[in-house]
Write a protein that holds these residues in place. Structure first.
Motif, PDB file in Angstrom:
ATOM      1  N   LEU A  66      23.395  -0.952  16.979  1.00 37.51           N
ATOM      2  CA  LEU A  66      22.762   0.164  17.673  1.00 37.51           C
ATOM      3  C   LEU A  66      23.877   1.165  17.956  1.00 37.51           C
ATOM      4  O   LEU A  66      24.813   0.861  18.699  1.00 37.51           O
ATOM      5  CB  LEU A  66      22.131  -0.317  18.990  1.00 37.51           C
ATOM      6  N   ASP A  67      23.782   2.325  17.326  1.00 39.35           N
ATOM      7  CA  ASP A  67      24.859   3.322  17.432  1.00 39.35           C
ATOM      8  C   ASP A  67      24.193   4.657  17.688  1.00 39.35           C
ATOM      9  O   ASP A  67      23.706   5.298  16.766  1.00 39.35           O
ATOM     10  CB  ASP A  67      25.646   3.326  16.105  1.00 39.35           C
ATOM     11  N   THR A  68      24.133   5.065  18.939  1.00 39.99           N
ATOM     12  CA  THR A  68      23.337   6.236  19.259  1.00 39.99           C
ATOM     13  C   THR A  68      24.026   7.195  20.209  1.00 39.99           C
ATOM     14  O   THR A  68      24.628   6.771  21.200  1.00 39.99           O
ATOM     15  CB  THR A  68      21.971   5.809  19.866  1.00 39.99           C
ATOM     16  N   SER A  69      23.958   8.492  19.864  1.00 39.24           N
ATOM     17  CA  SER A  69      24.434   9.488  20.817  1.00 39.24           C
ATOM     18  C   SER A  69      23.447   9.524  21.982  1.00 39.24           C
ATOM     19  O   SER A  69      22.300   9.068  21.845  1.00 39.24           O
ATOM     20  CB  SER A  69      24.555  10.872  20.176  1.00 39.24           C
ATOM     21  N   VAL A  70      23.868  10.067  23.098  1.00 39.95           N
ATOM     22  CA  VAL A  70      22.956  10.129  24.245  1.00 39.95           C
ATOM     23  C   VAL A  70      22.317  11.510  24.358  1.00 39.95           C
ATOM     24  O   VAL A  70      21.652  11.820  25.345  1.00 39.95           O
ATOM     25  CB  VAL A  70      23.655   9.710  25.573  1.00 39.95           C
ATOM     26  N   ILE A  73      19.544  15.045  19.692  1.00 37.26           N
ATOM     27  CA  ILE A  73      20.091  14.912  18.327  1.00 37.26           C
ATOM     28  C   ILE A  73      21.607  15.088  18.403  1.00 37.26           C
ATOM     29  O   ILE A  73      22.111  15.667  19.369  1.00 37.26           O
ATOM     30  CB  ILE A  73      19.488  15.901  17.282  1.00 37.26           C
ATOM     31  N   ASN A  74      22.314  14.598  17.389  1.00 38.65           N
ATOM     32  CA  ASN A  74      23.777  14.711  17.492  1.00 38.65           C
ATOM     33  C   ASN A  74      24.230  16.125  17.128  1.00 38.65           C
ATOM     34  O   ASN A  74      23.528  16.881  16.475  1.00 38.65           O
ATOM     35  CB  ASN A  74      24.484  13.582  16.729  1.00 38.65           C
ATOM     36  N   ARG A  75      25.416  16.491  17.603  1.00 39.36           N
ATOM     37  CA  ARG A  75      25.904  17.869  17.494  1.00 39.36           C
ATOM     38  C   ARG A  75      26.159  18.267  16.036  1.00 39.36           C
ATOM     39  O   ARG A  75      26.016  19.434  15.654  1.00 39.36           O
ATOM     40  CB  ARG A  75      27.186  18.020  18.323  1.00 39.36           C
ATOM     41  N   GLN A 200      19.596  -1.550  10.273  1.00 44.54           N
ATOM     42  CA  GLN A 200      18.905  -1.884   9.019  1.00 44.54           C
ATOM     43  C   GLN A 200      18.558  -0.621   8.236  1.00 44.54           C
ATOM     44  O   GLN A 200      18.735  -0.566   7.029  1.00 44.54           O
ATOM     45  CB  GLN A 200      17.617  -2.650   9.333  1.00 44.54           C
ATOM     46  N   ASN A 201      18.096   0.391   8.978  1.00 44.65           N
ATOM     47  CA  ASN A 201      17.725   1.650   8.317  1.00 44.65           C
ATOM     48  C   ASN A 201      18.941   2.274   7.645  1.00 44.65           C
ATOM     49  O   ASN A 201      18.870   2.778   6.534  1.00 44.65           O
ATOM     50  CB  ASN A 201      17.111   2.619   9.331  1.00 44.65           C
ATOM     51  N   LYS A 202      20.092   2.198   8.334  1.00 46.14           N
ATOM     52  CA  LYS A 202      21.298   2.838   7.788  1.00 46.14           C
ATOM     53  C   LYS A 202      21.795   2.093   6.562  1.00 46.14           C
ATOM     54  O   LYS A 202      22.232   2.704   5.593  1.00 46.14           O
ATOM     55  CB  LYS A 202      22.392   2.879   8.857  1.00 46.14           C
TER      56      LYS A 202
END
Ligand SMILES: NC(=O)c1ccc[n+]([C@@H]2O[C@H](COP(=O)([O-])OP(=O)(O)OC[C@H]3O[C@@H](n4cnc5c(N)ncnc54)[C@H](O)[C@@H]3O)[C@@H](O)[C@H]2O)c1
Length: 229
Positions: A66-70, A73-75, A200-202
């Motif tokens: 799980l690798d997510t910006s807070v 969407i990311n910059r 998995q999606n990545k």
């Protein structure tokens, strides 16, 4: 546990998490980033898009990452839209006057919105404390922007920690397998063929992209040529 200060923008947290998971470890990675998000209730951005990353071996070839910006969407996505003259989705940013905008350039000059309102703002704050305050790196809006501010080093902070999966139970790999199996077996909503776990999606996109060309716009190609020159 490893704390790092005097660092620069390190790109994807997931890359580092993968290294730990390959060694059969559970991992957390945190990094702060230049101001992009306004703390809940503030009119000015201060927190970065401060990604939160957690990884675990799954007992299959594809790790759970799980690798997510807070931010919503990311910059990077906003920067690419600005460079290509494209709009950004509604509900991801405000302009500098605090009005919702779909104009990427205005969004970069304004503020990005955190995920889930005050909860996302709280998570961004937590990441700033763990990776900046705790490690000795810059924090509280002092991390410099690597694209626009060359007045000195960024002094970003990162925090990594890893745990042995078998610390409490001897059969972690069976338990995680069972956990994922139960979730994947749930009835699905219309249009969803499979419930994916984070990462998995990545992995699927990576495999697909390895076998085909990746199209980039003329603007980005010209930027790359200029850099090469
Ligand atoms: N270094 C920095 O300052 C910085 C700042 C922000 C983001 N980043 C990086 O940018 C990258 C992209 O971040 P993002 O927030 O855009 O990620 P994202 O929104 O693409 O994905 C977030 C998470 O959701 C999972 N996910 C996505 N679709 C899913 C699905 N259909 N089912 C199940 N899980 C799904 C992904 O595997 C991922 O773990 C990350 O690698 C992050 O570390 C870096």
């Amino acid at each position: 546990m490893v704390g790092i200060r005097n660092s620069g923008h390190y790109g994807l947290s997931g890359y580092y998490a993968e290294q730990a998971v390959k060694k059969n470890l559970i991992v957390f990675c945190f990094t702060n980033a230049p101001p992009a998000i306004a703390p809940h209730g503030a009119r000015k951005s201060l927190f970065g898009t401060n990604p939160i990353c957690f990884g675990t071996p799954t007992s299959s070839k594809v790790p759970f990452i799980l690798d997510t910006s807070v931010s919503v969407i990311n910059r990077g996505k906003i920067r690419v839209a600005a460079r290509n003259g494209k709009k950004i989705p509604k509900g991801v940013a405000l302009d500098k006057l605090g009005k919702p905008t779909t104009d990427a350039k205005k969004a970069l000059a304004g503020v990005q919105l955190p995920i889930a309102g005050f909860r996302g703002s709280g998570l961004a704050w937590m990441v700033d404390i763990l990776s900046g305050v705790f490690t000795g790196g810059n924090h509280g809006g002092k991390v410099k922007d690597p694209f626009d501010d060359f007045s000195g080093p960024q002094n970003i902070g990162h925090l990594f920690f890893v745990m042995k999966p078998n610390l409490f139970v001897g059969n972690y790999s069976e338990r995680i397998k069972e956990n994922i199996k139960r979730i994947k077996r749930l009835p699905k909503i219309k249009g969803v063929k499979e419930i994916l776990y984070p990462g998995q999606n990545k992995q699927r996109r990576y495999k697909k992209n390895l076998n085909k060309k990746i199209n980039i716009t003329r603007n980005i190609a010209e930027d790359l040529k200029k850099l090469n020159a």
